[in-house]
Every structure is written in structure tokens, then in C-alpha cells.
Design an enzyme around this catalytic site. Structure first.
Site, PDB file in Angstrom:
ATOM      1  N   TYR A 118       0.862  -1.200   0.000  1.00 50.96           N
ATOM      2  CA  TYR A 118       0.000   0.000   0.000  1.00 50.96           C
ATOM      3  C   TYR A 118       0.887   1.236   0.000  1.00 50.96           C
ATOM      4  O   TYR A 118       1.878   1.298   0.741  1.00 50.96           O
ATOM      5  CB  TYR A 118      -0.876   0.025   1.250  1.00 50.96           C
ATOM      6  CG  TYR A 118      -1.632   1.318   1.429  1.00 50.96           C
ATOM      7  CD1 TYR A 118      -2.904   1.491   0.894  1.00 50.96           C
ATOM      8  CD2 TYR A 118      -1.050   2.397   2.112  1.00 50.96           C
ATOM      9  CE1 TYR A 118      -3.592   2.690   1.035  1.00 50.96           C
ATOM     10  CE2 TYR A 118      -1.731   3.606   2.255  1.00 50.96           C
ATOM     11  CZ  TYR A 118      -2.990   3.749   1.718  1.00 50.96           C
ATOM     12  OH  TYR A 118      -3.655   4.934   1.848  1.00 50.96           O
ATOM     13  N   GLU A 206      -3.411   7.442  -3.988  1.00 51.56           N
ATOM     14  CA  GLU A 206      -3.511   6.227  -3.197  1.00 51.56           C
ATOM     15  C   GLU A 206      -3.324   5.072  -4.167  1.00 51.56           C
ATOM     16  O   GLU A 206      -4.151   4.886  -5.071  1.00 51.56           O
ATOM     17  CB  GLU A 206      -4.856   6.139  -2.480  1.00 51.56           C
ATOM     18  CG  GLU A 206      -4.883   5.037  -1.443  1.00 51.56           C
ATOM     19  CD  GLU A 206      -6.148   5.055  -0.595  1.00 51.56           C
ATOM     20  OE1 GLU A 206      -7.241   5.322  -1.145  1.00 51.56           O
ATOM     21  OE2 GLU A 206      -6.051   4.777   0.611  1.00 51.56           O
TER      22      GLU A 206
END
Lengths: 396, 291
Positions: A118, A206
Site C-alpha cells: 500500500y 492512493e
């Protein structure tokens, strides 16, 4: 301003950020053509069909599917295009899918294991600097990771005067457990990602997941890219990337009229000057038994043309049972605003719901007189408390 | 006493000759603010509103002894103007401009750390010390002199609060509009500290909104160090998550920056929180009379 995955990835790749390659398609036929082309360009024999909507969690809602043949590409694309995709981040009724991204398969077998990571870039409001946030626990909801493995979330604050430094990029790669070629690729990826972020005036990246492939490449498999609306003055070319199909049509219309409007699901429309007072007005509607149908900042001038436009936008919503206009007239005089409201009301014609007008500030008494003598179905008040009580009387 | 600006403040206007600059400079002069000149690059040497125009802030400071600047420069150039004012030795910079790119403010905010200057805003209504100096765009007549200070992220909601305070018989010392952007020069806590240190201020109104953690930080500071009663309101209890509500900084990101969460922490820290924005003045009058 939100971008689609395919738009975000295209921009990232121009800054040298590795991406999962793909081609966007609007029909099942285009999807097959895209898959064929992608096979030629990348050699991929499997494809991922990904719904392009402005919301995360698309896989969970059935908006991301693997296709192992061109027939399957067509079949999956047919299922996804036109569907109402419901994910944890969409409204209850879901969002209609207009396009799919046909993407290469990047989870192919190879010499090493694949690893999902991530990574995000965002503003740390408290310290006023951008930061990178990352976790070796990729591919899952980062809020879940924050709950279950808070020690697995790392941040790297970037000094504005220097930008992201080499040792910081190395620290990120080490913390993510990268080795050998993958380590070098990750350092390069992180640098390119940060450079892209500041160059395009983004407010959020993101990337979940960033993938270390089985042959040690580092690529963005997904991309949530949000641009700073205030930064668009430097990048007029990006305004063309806005997909108004993703937005509420009344909000689009309001924006074009220069009104700051957010659609809500209540029964009392409101029209206010100033964003803070507009939110406070929504809150007081709720406290007195109604529910706000919208947020609307009509701006400092609140002249007849703007008020008329605002009336028309609010009245598009059939749930609206009453309208509260709350204007604090400071520099702009209340009597002028009152006259504007009267003129706008007459231009709109018969307004089927009661209107509460609260005008406070310069010449508030004169304004009340204008409204009271206008013969219109308008309840005119001066104190905010009175306006609130009127809301309770009408809809509470 | 007062904070940030007073009748001795010597104010220059950056973006002096533009439409906004001209209008609000006139209003400030009418209020009695000592506007000593302005800056518009390329128009140095001319006069505007009977006051000298300079090409640079440095020249303006040298010629007029200005110590306060108000900025009406368009968004693309405003961060540069802030840094120019800081470099020239301006003590208090009030940036009215709305719409400055976040990246520019990241740079400006960190540049200011190396300077002896206070930035108020951007995207704010400015600062007013009642009946002394108005360095902003607020309607001056609302702010009658009294004993209550205001710190607020919003414009018209500040006027609303000031009006209620005045009608409750209390009046205003200084009202500080800190601004609604994600990055501002003086966050809530720092503005509250100034008013706590001001001997004339007897109570403080703190108006916040959804987004960020400035109110929570201020509340914790008040609990530890507060010497005066604080009445608080947070706008946006009914705002949906993830949507920007007018102000660029007014967006609920998680569970800690909702109006509910902010009000809860403020109450825990001893702040008199009202749920209705119509009760700010009434609550302050109650609290002050109970002292």
C-alpha cells in the site's frame, strides 16, 4: 477533482511511474479490441476487466474480473458496462459504469514471489507538509490495516525545500522488505511517484496495491488520483479529465452557475452566504426537526440573478418541503438582497413551498419590510433563532 | 491592549490597485484603519486612494514604516506575496485570497518558520480590533467594542457570532478569522493563546468546522492552560463524509475530524459547546455572568 484509474495511471506513467498497462473501452466490442491490442503490446494472455467509477472497493462489488480469453473479455465487459456498481464507497444505489479498463495480467508466475504494497501521498494538515504513507500489507483496506496492524503503517514526511531525499526513498524500500533489483526499482518508483504528485498539484495519491512482480518490477496496479481544485489554474489541460457523469447533475449545473452546491437527502432546501454559515444553517435545520436538502453557498453578493439560479436548483429536488434563506448582510446591504429575492421569486414564478427568509445585518429592518409588503409567500425573520423555530413549525 | 492589530498598526495593501484591494482598502480607511500605502508591482511611484503605491513590499516598509499587510493578490501569486511580505519584515500578514494551491501554501508555511512574522489566513475574513483597526473584509459596524475575543474559520459565521455577542450586551475585543483552507498560518490553538494573553479579553468564542484537528489541539491546550471561559461551536454536523463543503479544508476524512468528535473533545476539555449556532451569544452571556 477525482480522476478515473485509467486517467491517473496515464498521468503517472508520463512521470516514469511503472504501471499495469491497459486500454479503456466503452463497449464490449471495444473491450475485445483493447484486449487484442494489449496482447500485441505486452504479450499478456489474460486480462483484467476493471470498472471505471470514482469509488474504491470495486472488486468487492463485482466490478473487477479476470478474463482468460477474448470471449471472456467480451462476456465480463458486457456484465460490467452498464451495471450499477455498489461498493462500500458508493452511495446505496451504486454508480453506473460507463467504461472499463482492460488491463494486462501482472500476477504472472516468475522467479520470485509477488508482493502487494500500500502506498499513498497526501498532505499532513497538522504540520503543513506532504507525506508518503505506506505499508507492506497491501491490497486490503488501509483502515483495516490501521486497526489490526498499526505497526505495519509507516510514514515519511517530505521537507518542501528539499523534496523527497534519497535516504528516505531507501528507507521506504527497506521497510517494505525489498531486495536486489526490486529494491532499486522501488527507490526509483517512490521518487517518480513523489515527483508526479508535486508536478501535477495533486491532493491525494492512493496506490493500492503497488505490486512487486515475480520478476522484480514495481508497478501501480490501481491508482486513485485526486487533483487539488485550486491547483487547476496551473494545469488547465486537466480540467478536460473531469467526468461529469460521475457527479450529480444538479451539482454540475450549480458549479457552472458559480454556486457552491452539495446535494443532500433532506427536506429543507437552504441558500446561505458563506460556507461556514451555510453548514451552520444545515445544522440548525436538523436541530429543529428538519433535514437539510443541500449545502449552498450563494456567495458574497447574493444578487437577483444568483438567487434565482439558486431557487431553480433547489426546486429541482422534489423532496424539498421548505426553503430557508439565511443571509448575513455585511458589506452587501440586506434591503438590496431582499429586493433581489423578491425579483428572483417573481421570475421563477409560483414557488410551491414556503420560504423562510432570514436577513440580518445592514438595513435588516428595511429588508423585512420589503419582504413583508411583497405579497409573496415568504416568512421574513431577523434573528437566527426565529428562523429555526419557523423551520420547526413548517416541517418539524 | 488587543491582539495582532490596533490603532497604531501601519497597514499596507498588497494587490492595492485591483478591484477587491481598492474596495476593501477604502472600507478599511473609512473604519479608521491606518492604511499607509500599497503594493502593485509595476505601478510603483503612482498614488491610489491618496496613498503611495510601491513596486515591492520592501520599498513600502522602508518608506512608510508599515508593520501589517493585507493581501488581495490572485491565488496563483498569493503565496509569493505572503513570502515577500515576510521577507520585508512585516509583523502581521493577513491573506484574504481564496483558492491558493495547497502546494504553494506548503512552501510558504515552511518559509515563514524562518521569519519573525505571523500569518493569518489565507481564505479568511481578516482581523478586526473593535473600534481601532479593521484589517479584513468584515462589516465593521457589527463589531462593537467589548470584552469577548473570537477565533473562527469562517467569514459570515464570525459576523453572526459577533452580532449575537454584541446583542447579548458584551461586545468584541479582537476577532480573528483564521481561514478555511487546509493549511493556514495561525491555527485555532495559536489564535486562542493570543486572546488568553490579552488582558482586555474576558471570554473567547471558538468557531470551528469539520476537517483537520486544529480544534482538538486547541481544546487540549485550553484544558491545560486556559484562564478564561471559552464558548465553542463546530459547523458541519450534517455534512456528508468525503465532500468538500465550500471551504477547501472543510472535509470529513475520518472519525476524528467530524463535528461530533470535535465537540466531544471540546466538552471534555471544559469548553462550553453549543449545538445551535443561534445560541453562541446567549451561552457566552450566561457563562460570563456566572463568573
Amino acid at each position: 477533482m477525482n480522476l478515473h484509474e485509467y486517467q491517473g495511471k496515464e498521468i503517472l506513467s508520463t512521470f516514469g511511474v511503472g504501471i499495469q498497462r491497459g486500454i479503456v473501452a466503452s463497449t464490449p466490442e471495444e473491450a475485445v479490441e483493447a484486449a487484442r491490442k494489449l496482447h500485441e503490446q505486452t504479450g499478456t494472455n489474460w486480462w483484467v476487466v476493471k470498472a471505471q467509477i470514482h469509488a474504491g472497493g470495486r472488486g468487492k462489488g463485482g466490478g473487477v474480473k479476470l478474463a482468460k480469453s477474448l470471449e471472456e473479455v467480451k462476456e465480463k465487459a458486457s456484465q460490467i458496462i452498464g451495471m450499477n456498481l455498489v461498493t462500500p464507497q458508493t452511495p446505496r444505489e451504486g454508480k453506473k459504469v460507463h467504461q472499463v479498463l482492460i488491463a494486462e495480467d501482472v500476477y504472472y508466475p516468475g522467479p520470485g514471489p509477488t508482493k502487494e504494497i500500500y502506498m499513498s501521498v497526501l498532505l499532513n494538515r497538522q504540520i503543513g507538509k506532504f507525506m508518503m504513507m505506506y505499508s507492506p500489507q497491501g491490497g486490503m483496506d488501509i483502515e483495516e490495516v490501521a486497526e489490526s496492524h498499526p505497526d505495519q503503517i509507516f510514514t515519511e514526511i517530505v521537507e518542501p525545500s528539499t523534496g523527497l531525499l534519497d535516504f528516505q526513498a531507501r528507507r521506504i524500500a527497506f521497510n517494505l522488505g525489498m531486495q536486489g533489483q526490486a529494491f532499486k526499482e522501488m527507490v526509483r518508483f517512490v521518487h517518480a511517484l513523489y515527483k508526479a504528485f508535486v508536478s501535477i498539484d495533486a491532493s491525494l495519491f492512493e496506490i493500492n496495491p503497488v505490486l512487486k512482480t515475480s520478476d522484480d518490477r514495481i508497478i501501480a496496479v490501481d491508482a486513485k488520483v485526486v487533483l487539488d481544485d485550486n491547483g487547476l489554474i496551473r494545469h488547465p489541460e486537466y480540467t478536460a479529465l473531469r467526468d461529469i457523469r460521475e457527479e450529480d447533475p444538479t451539482e454540475v449545473e450549480a458549479r457552472e452557475a458559480g454556486l457552491n452546491f452539495v446535494k443532500l437527502d433532506g427536506n429543507v432546501g437552504c441558500m446561505v452566504n458563506g460556507a461556514g454559515l451555510a453548514m451552520a444553517t444545515m445544522d440548525i435545520i436538523k436541530l429543529y426537526g428538519g433535514n437539510p436538502a443541500n449545502f449552498l453557498d450563494v456567495g458574497g453578493t447574493a444578487d437577483a440573478a444568483r438567487v434565482e439560479k439558486a431557487f431553480r436548483i433547489i426546486l429541482k429536488d422534489p423532496n424539498v418541503k421548505a426553503i430557508l434563506i439565511n443571509i448575513f448582510g455585511g458589506i452587501v446591504r440586506c434591503d438590496r438582497v431582499a429586493q433581489g429575492i423578491v425579483d428572483a421569486y417573481k421570475n421563477v414564478g409560483d414557488i410551491p413551498v414556503p420560504i423562510i427568509v432570514r436577513l440580518q445585518g445592514t438595513n435588516a429592518e428595511e429588508a423585512k419590510k420589503i419582504l413583508d409588503e411583497s405579497g409573496l409567500k415568504v416568512h421574513s425573520v431577523i434573528a437566527l433563532q426565529e428562523a429555526a423555530e419557523k423551520v420547526r413549525e413548517l416541517v418539524g | 491592549m488587543s491582539v495582532l492589530v490596533n490603532k497604531h498598526s501601519r497597514v499596507i495593501v498588497q494587490g492595492f490597485t485591483g478591484k477587491e484591494g481598492t474596495f476593501h482598502a477604502s472600507q478599511m480607511i473609512e473604519y479608521g484603519t491606518q492604511v499607509v500605502g500599497g503594493v502593485t508591482p509595476g505601478k510603483g511611484g503612482t498614488k491610489h486612494l491618496d496613498r503611495p503605491v510601491f513596486n515591492t513590499v520592501e520599498q513600502a516598509v522602508k518608506e512608510t514604516g508599515a508593520d501589517v499587510s493585507i493581501i488581495f493578490v490572485p491565488p496563483a501569486f498569493a503565496a509569493d506575496s505572503i513570502m515577500e511580505a515576510a521577507e520585508a519584515g512585516i509583523q502581521v500578514i493577513v491573506a484574504i485570497t481564496e483558492g491558493i494551491p495547497v502546494r504553494d501554501m506548503v512552501v510558504a508555511k515552511n518559509y515563514l518558520k524562518t521569519k519573525e512574522t505571523v500569518l493569518i489566513g489565507p481564505n479568511c475574513p481578516g482581523v478586526i480590533t473593535a473600534e481601532e483597526a479593521k484589517v479584513g473584509i468584515m462589516p465593521g459596524f457589527v463589531f462593537k467594542k467589548g470584552s469577548i475575543g473570537i477565533v473562527s474559520k469562517s467569514g459570515t459565521l464570525t459576523y453572526e457570532a459577533a452580532d449575537q455577542i454584541v446583542k447579548a450586551g458584551l461586545g468584541i475585543t479582537t476577532a480573528i478569522g483564521i481561514g478555511g483552507d487546509p493549511i493556514i498560518g495561525t491555527p485555532t490553538r495559536e489564535a486562542i493563546k493570543m486572546l488568553m494573553d490579552d488582558p482586555e479579553t474576558q471570554g473567547i468564542v471558538m468557531i470551528g468546522e469539520i476537517g483537520g484537528n486544529y480544534e482538538a489541539l486547541a481544546a487540549e491546550w485550553i484544558q491545560e492552560n486556559g484562564t478564561k471561559p471559552v464558548v465553542g461551536f463546530i459547523a458541519g454536523e450534517t455534512a456528508p463524509k468525503g465532500r468538500t463543503m465550500g471551504h477547501a479544508g472543510a472535509i470529513v476524512g475520518g472519525k476524528d475530524d467530524t463535528a461530533q468528535a470535535k465537540k466531544a473533545i471540546m466538552r471534555q476539555c471544559g469548553i462550553h459547546v453549543v449545538d445551535s449556532p443561534a445560541e453562541i451569544g446567549k451561552k457566552m452571556a450566561e457563562v460570563i455572568s456566572g463568573l
